[in-house]
Design a protein around this motif. Structure first.
Motif, PDB file in Angstrom:
ATOM      1  N   TRP A  17       0.824  -1.211   0.000  1.00  0.00           N
ATOM      2  CA  TRP A  17       0.000   0.000   0.000  1.00  0.00           C
ATOM      3  C   TRP A  17       0.859   1.262   0.000  1.00  0.00           C
ATOM      4  O   TRP A  17       1.961   1.275   0.552  1.00  0.00           O
ATOM      5  N   HIS A  18       0.289   2.319  -0.568  1.00  0.00           N
ATOM      6  CA  HIS A  18       0.934   3.633  -0.525  1.00  0.00           C
ATOM      7  C   HIS A  18       0.934   4.125   0.924  1.00  0.00           C
ATOM      8  O   HIS A  18      -0.063   3.976   1.636  1.00  0.00           O
ATOM      9  N   PRO A  19       2.031   4.717   1.383  1.00  0.00           N
ATOM     10  CA  PRO A  19       2.102   5.149   2.789  1.00  0.00           C
ATOM     11  C   PRO A  19       1.001   6.117   3.209  1.00  0.00           C
ATOM     12  O   PRO A  19       0.636   6.170   4.384  1.00  0.00           O
ATOM     13  N   ALA A  20       0.454   6.897   2.253  1.00  0.00           N
ATOM     14  CA  ALA A  20      -0.583   7.866   2.595  1.00  0.00           C
ATOM     15  C   ALA A  20      -1.969   7.245   2.668  1.00  0.00           C
ATOM     16  O   ALA A  20      -2.913   7.885   3.129  1.00  0.00           O
ATOM     17  N   ASP A  21      -2.109   6.028   2.216  1.00  0.00           N
ATOM     18  CA  ASP A  21      -3.393   5.314   2.298  1.00  0.00           C
ATOM     19  C   ASP A  21      -3.792   5.194   3.765  1.00  0.00           C
ATOM     20  O   ASP A  21      -2.986   4.796   4.610  1.00  0.00           O
ATOM     21  N   GLY A  22      -5.053   5.528   4.070  1.00  0.00           N
ATOM     22  CA  GLY A  22      -5.489   5.511   5.459  1.00  0.00           C
ATOM     23  C   GLY A  22      -5.399   4.155   6.119  1.00  0.00           C
ATOM     24  O   GLY A  22      -5.057   4.053   7.308  1.00  0.00           O
ATOM     25  N   ARG A  87     -10.266   6.009   3.151  1.00  0.00           N
ATOM     26  CA  ARG A  87      -8.829   5.745   3.182  1.00  0.00           C
ATOM     27  C   ARG A  87      -8.005   6.672   2.288  1.00  0.00           C
ATOM     28  O   ARG A  87      -6.834   6.887   2.555  1.00  0.00           O
ATOM     29  N   ARG A  88      -8.607   7.236   1.253  1.00  0.00           N
ATOM     30  CA  ARG A  88      -7.869   8.124   0.342  1.00  0.00           C
ATOM     31  C   ARG A  88      -8.381   9.560   0.382  1.00  0.00           C
ATOM     32  O   ARG A  88      -8.055  10.359  -0.492  1.00  0.00           O
TER      33      ARG A  88
END
Length: 221
Positions: A17-22, A87-88
């Motif tokens: 997952w992308h680190p900024a994904d909640g 989450r985004r």
């Protein structure tokens, strides 16, 4: 029961997952918690290692099951839906994501994990109280660290910041107490499956409502 497989799974998710994904924000937090508990089990901190490891794994499996359900295109339990839905969202801060995930996991999943563990080990919630309390103590220490690391800005939040008020409405300590009461209640209801199911469903929805409030967007997209 080994803790390593669930730790490995969360590490895989962290890399995916992308680190900024909640959900990724929560996953990083929860991975730290699970690693900390695993170290405590290996160090002999828990009097009953089997009970502690079983509770830890059953607890983690509840979260990973929600992840798998969403990945397969199905719905997550109501307690997890706000986090997966938002989450985004660019208006939600990382600390909100972390606490919303902890709310879902402790407020709902922990109670069910206690019951799962009791069934697996053929014991009662009272037999797990020491392990439950020790896990809770680790969670409380890590919550403090999470707030320090994810709190926006180098200084304490100003009193006018809406996040200050939002965070003041939720407490991990209260959530843990509620989880213990829910676990004991569900154990007493185990011979009444219809009533136990209704209790679990209402718990799921009420925890989800709290999660939705914790994820209130505080900045415009």
């Amino acid at each position: 029961m080994a803790v390593d497989p669930v730790v490995d799974r969360m590490r895989t998710l962290r890399a995916t997952w992308h680190p900024a994904d909640g959900v990724a924000v929560f996953n990083r937090v929860y991975l730290t918690v699970t690693e900390e508990i695993g170290h405590a089990i290996q160090a002999g901190t828990f009097a009953d290692r089997t009970a502690a490891a079983t509770l830890d794994v059953r607890f983690a499996e509840r979260y990973l099951t929600a992840v798998d359900a969403v990945a397969a295109g199905g719905p997550a339990p109501a307690c997890w839906r706000p986090l997966f839905h938002y989450r985004r969202h660019p208006g939600v801060r990382p600390l909100q994501f972390a606490l919303a995930g902890i709310n879902a996991h402790v407020g709902h999943d922990l109670a069910l994990a206690v019951v799962d563990t009791c069934r697996a080990l053929e014991c009662t919630p009272a037999d797990l109280e020491d392990e439950f309390d020790q896990v809770g103590d680790i969670l409380l220490l890590l919550e403090e660290r999470i707030r320090e690391e994810l709190m926006p800005g180098p200084d304490l939040l100003e009193i006018a910041d809406p996040l200050t008020h939002l965070l003041g409405c939720w407490s991990l300590d209260r959530a843990r107490d509620g989880a213990w009461l829910a676990a004991r209640s569900l154990w007493q209801l185990r011979g009444l499956p219809e009533l136990a199911g209704e209790f679990t469903e209402r718990l799921d929805r009420s925890v989800g409502l709290v999660g939705r409030m914790l994820l209130t967007p505080l900045t415009r997209p």
